[in-house]
Scaffold this active site. Structure first.
Site, mmCIF file in Angstrom:
data_model
loop_
_atom_site.group_PDB
_atom_site.id
_atom_site.type_symbol
_atom_site.label_atom_id
_atom_site.label_comp_id
_atom_site.label_asym_id
_atom_site.label_seq_id
_atom_site.Cartn_x
_atom_site.Cartn_y
_atom_site.Cartn_z
ATOM 1 N N GLY A 1 76.130 24.968 -38.341
ATOM 2 C CA GLY A 1 76.258 26.210 -38.231
ATOM 3 C C GLY A 1 77.549 26.022 -40.614
ATOM 4 O O GLY A 1 76.940 26.506 -40.632
ATOM 5 N N GLY A 2 78.737 26.127 -40.281
ATOM 6 C CA GLY A 2 79.959 26.377 -41.531
ATOM 7 C C GLY A 2 78.784 25.635 -42.712
ATOM 8 O O GLY A 2 78.582 26.121 -43.293
ATOM 9 N N ASN B 1 72.281 27.708 -39.378
ATOM 10 C CA ASN B 1 72.350 28.569 -38.045
ATOM 11 C C ASN B 1 73.657 29.489 -38.841
ATOM 12 O O ASN B 1 74.582 29.037 -38.898
ATOM 13 C CB ASN B 1 72.619 28.167 -36.569
ATOM 14 C CG ASN B 1 73.509 29.821 -36.189
ATOM 15 O OD1 ASN B 1 72.543 30.737 -36.543
ATOM 16 N ND2 ASN B 1 73.875 29.621 -34.470
ATOM 17 N N TRP B 2 73.229 30.560 -39.833
ATOM 18 C CA TRP B 2 74.465 31.228 -40.846
ATOM 19 C C TRP B 2 75.012 31.845 -39.804
ATOM 20 O O TRP B 2 75.964 32.536 -40.593
ATOM 21 C CB TRP B 2 73.482 32.031 -42.288
ATOM 22 C CG TRP B 2 72.172 31.516 -42.137
ATOM 23 C CD1 TRP B 2 72.508 30.234 -42.884
ATOM 24 C CD2 TRP B 2 71.968 31.949 -43.998
ATOM 25 N NE1 TRP B 2 71.600 29.539 -44.411
ATOM 26 C CE2 TRP B 2 71.270 31.334 -44.448
ATOM 27 C CE3 TRP B 2 71.427 32.778 -43.993
ATOM 28 C CZ2 TRP B 2 70.114 30.834 -45.721
ATOM 29 C CZ3 TRP B 2 70.764 33.486 -45.483
ATOM 30 C CH2 TRP B 2 70.556 32.495 -46.214
ATOM 31 N N LYS B 3 74.733 32.678 -38.877
ATOM 32 C CA LYS B 3 75.831 33.580 -37.850
ATOM 33 C C LYS B 3 75.912 35.056 -38.524
ATOM 34 O O LYS B 3 75.128 34.992 -39.205
ATOM 35 C CB LYS B 3 76.951 32.517 -37.363
ATOM 36 C CG LYS B 3 76.103 31.240 -36.831
ATOM 37 C CD LYS B 3 78.102 30.887 -35.972
ATOM 38 C CE LYS B 3 77.589 29.542 -35.284
ATOM 39 N NZ LYS B 3 78.615 29.197 -34.569
ATOM 40 N N GLU C 1 74.713 21.871 -27.617
ATOM 41 C CA GLU C 1 75.656 22.799 -28.326
ATOM 42 C C GLU C 1 76.908 22.946 -28.181
ATOM 43 O O GLU C 1 77.299 23.729 -27.029
ATOM 44 C CB GLU C 1 75.658 24.055 -29.342
ATOM 45 C CG GLU C 1 74.311 23.924 -29.986
ATOM 46 C CD GLU C 1 73.642 25.353 -31.206
ATOM 47 O OE1 GLU C 1 74.561 24.404 -32.176
ATOM 48 O OE2 GLU C 1 74.721 26.281 -30.846
ATOM 49 N N HIS D 1 72.304 31.385 -27.744
ATOM 50 C CA HIS D 1 73.107 30.675 -28.215
ATOM 51 C C HIS D 1 74.632 30.747 -27.569
ATOM 52 O O HIS D 1 74.885 32.206 -27.014
ATOM 53 C CB HIS D 1 73.209 31.216 -29.836
ATOM 54 C CG HIS D 1 74.248 30.462 -30.421
ATOM 55 N ND1 HIS D 1 75.764 31.057 -30.707
ATOM 56 C CD2 HIS D 1 74.563 29.669 -31.409
ATOM 57 C CE1 HIS D 1 76.471 29.513 -30.815
ATOM 58 N NE2 HIS D 1 75.765 28.710 -32.115
ATOM 59 N N GLU E 1 77.496 32.142 -28.358
ATOM 60 C CA GLU E 1 78.474 33.209 -28.391
ATOM 61 C C GLU E 1 77.797 34.313 -27.690
ATOM 62 O O GLU E 1 78.165 35.232 -28.360
ATOM 63 C CB GLU E 1 78.775 33.341 -30.338
ATOM 64 C CG GLU E 1 79.693 32.050 -30.794
ATOM 65 C CD GLU E 1 79.036 31.057 -31.862
ATOM 66 O OE1 GLU E 1 78.635 31.873 -33.176
ATOM 67 O OE2 GLU E 1 79.320 30.291 -32.817
ATOM 68 N N GLY F 1 82.236 24.994 -34.615
ATOM 69 C CA GLY F 1 82.507 25.811 -35.503
ATOM 70 C C GLY F 1 85.367 25.328 -35.330
ATOM 71 O O GLY F 1 85.822 25.576 -35.778
HETATM 72 P P1 13P Z 1 79.497 24.677 -36.878
HETATM 73 O O1 13P Z 1 78.385 23.490 -36.799
HETATM 74 O O2 13P Z 1 80.157 26.049 -38.064
HETATM 75 O O3 13P Z 1 79.581 24.070 -35.775
HETATM 76 O O4 13P Z 1 78.805 25.517 -35.911
HETATM 77 C C1 13P Z 1 77.594 24.596 -34.544
HETATM 78 C C2 13P Z 1 76.396 26.336 -34.162
HETATM 79 O O5 13P Z 1 76.969 27.146 -32.964
HETATM 80 C C3 13P Z 1 75.302 26.186 -34.281
HETATM 81 O O6 13P Z 1 74.569 27.313 -33.952
#
Ligand code: 13P
Length: 249
Positions: A233-234, A9-11, A166, A94, A96, A172
């Site tokens: 994510g990251g 997930n590049w966000k 999650e 998600h 977020e 994050g």
């Molecule tokens: P991180 O791996 O950066 O903690 O993010 C997880 C995430 O929200 C994937 O959707």
């Protein structure tokens, strides 16, 4: 046997050029993965990256879609538009999006239905915030999220759902859930699916873990019987790290 999966997930990261460079690197590196590999990109990358990844085992996901089918919704991107790019998956729910864009159970229920109607496979995210975990309420929170937005689906529709647990406190933050915490919750989620859709459907549902999953801890998390992979994510923004995670699955 259910599908094992590693999804990125590049966000809101990467310009179009940077995204193309990352996808190109991944295409070269990922030839014969033992699991389904998906990259979730911002809308602007989808068509280009889907085209670039033709002939590669890597699939593409959107990170969102609109809760309306079409029309006067300035700035929105519909599920049909997402599907027309060649993307196969759509990340929905998600934390977020729930926290910053006020996506509630009803909105998410609409999004999931529209994604399915347009042939997209939702990767539906659920998980509790820190205060809920501290109060021991994580199970009831996750149950309500499922009941609120996806347990309305038919048995047939359910086959196209992937879940991602999650815990919000792990996203994050570098505070990964312990393998035990992940396994416990994934087993609980599977028991809820069994109650609703039966044991076979539960056994066939892919449940990913997300939240500070990285190249170092992925193998330990994936070793749990109910953890079918990760939503990353990251660590999905760097090809070598993402490849190490894929190899751990
Ligand atoms: P991180 O791996 O950066 O903690 O993010 C997880 C995430 O929200 C994937 O959707």
């Amino acid at each position: 046997m259910r599908t094992k999966m590693v999804a990125g997930n590049w966000k809101m990261n990467k310009t179009l050029q940077e995204g193309v460079a990352l996808a190109t690197e991944l295409k070269k590196a990922v030839k014969n993965p033992k699991c389904e590999v998906v990259i979730g990109t911002p809308f602007i990358h989808l068509a280009t990256v889907a085209e670039l990844l033709k002939g590669s085992p890597i699939k593409v996901a959107a990170e969102n879609c609109a809760d309306k089918a079409s029309g006067a919704y300035t700035g929105e991107v519909s599920a049909a538009m997402v599907a027309s790019t060649g993307a196969e998956y759509c990340i929905l729910g998600h934390s977020e999006r729930r926290a910053y864009y006020h996506e509630d159970y009803d909105i998410l229920r609409e999004k999931v239905l529209l994604a399915l109607e347009n042939g997209l496979k939702p990767i539906f995210c659920i998980g509790e915030v820190k205060e809920e975990r501290e109060a021991g309420r994580q199970n009831e929170v996750v149950r309500a999220q499922l009941e609120g937005s996806v347990f309305n689906l038919s048995q047939e529709e359910w086959k196209n759902i992937t879940l991602a647990y999650e815990p919000v406190w792990a996203i994050g933050t570098g505070l990964t859930a312990t393998p035990q915490q992940a396994q416990e919750m994934h087993a609980y989620i599977r028991s809820l699916i069994a109650e609703k859709y039966g044991k076979e459907a539960a056994e066939n549902t892919t449940i990913l873990y997300g939240g500070s999953c990285n190249a170092k801890n992925a193998a330990e998390l994936f070793a749990n019987p109910d953890v079918d992979g990760g939503l990353i994510g990251g660590a999905s923004l760097k090809a070598p790290d993402f490849c190490t995670i894929i190899a751990a699955r």
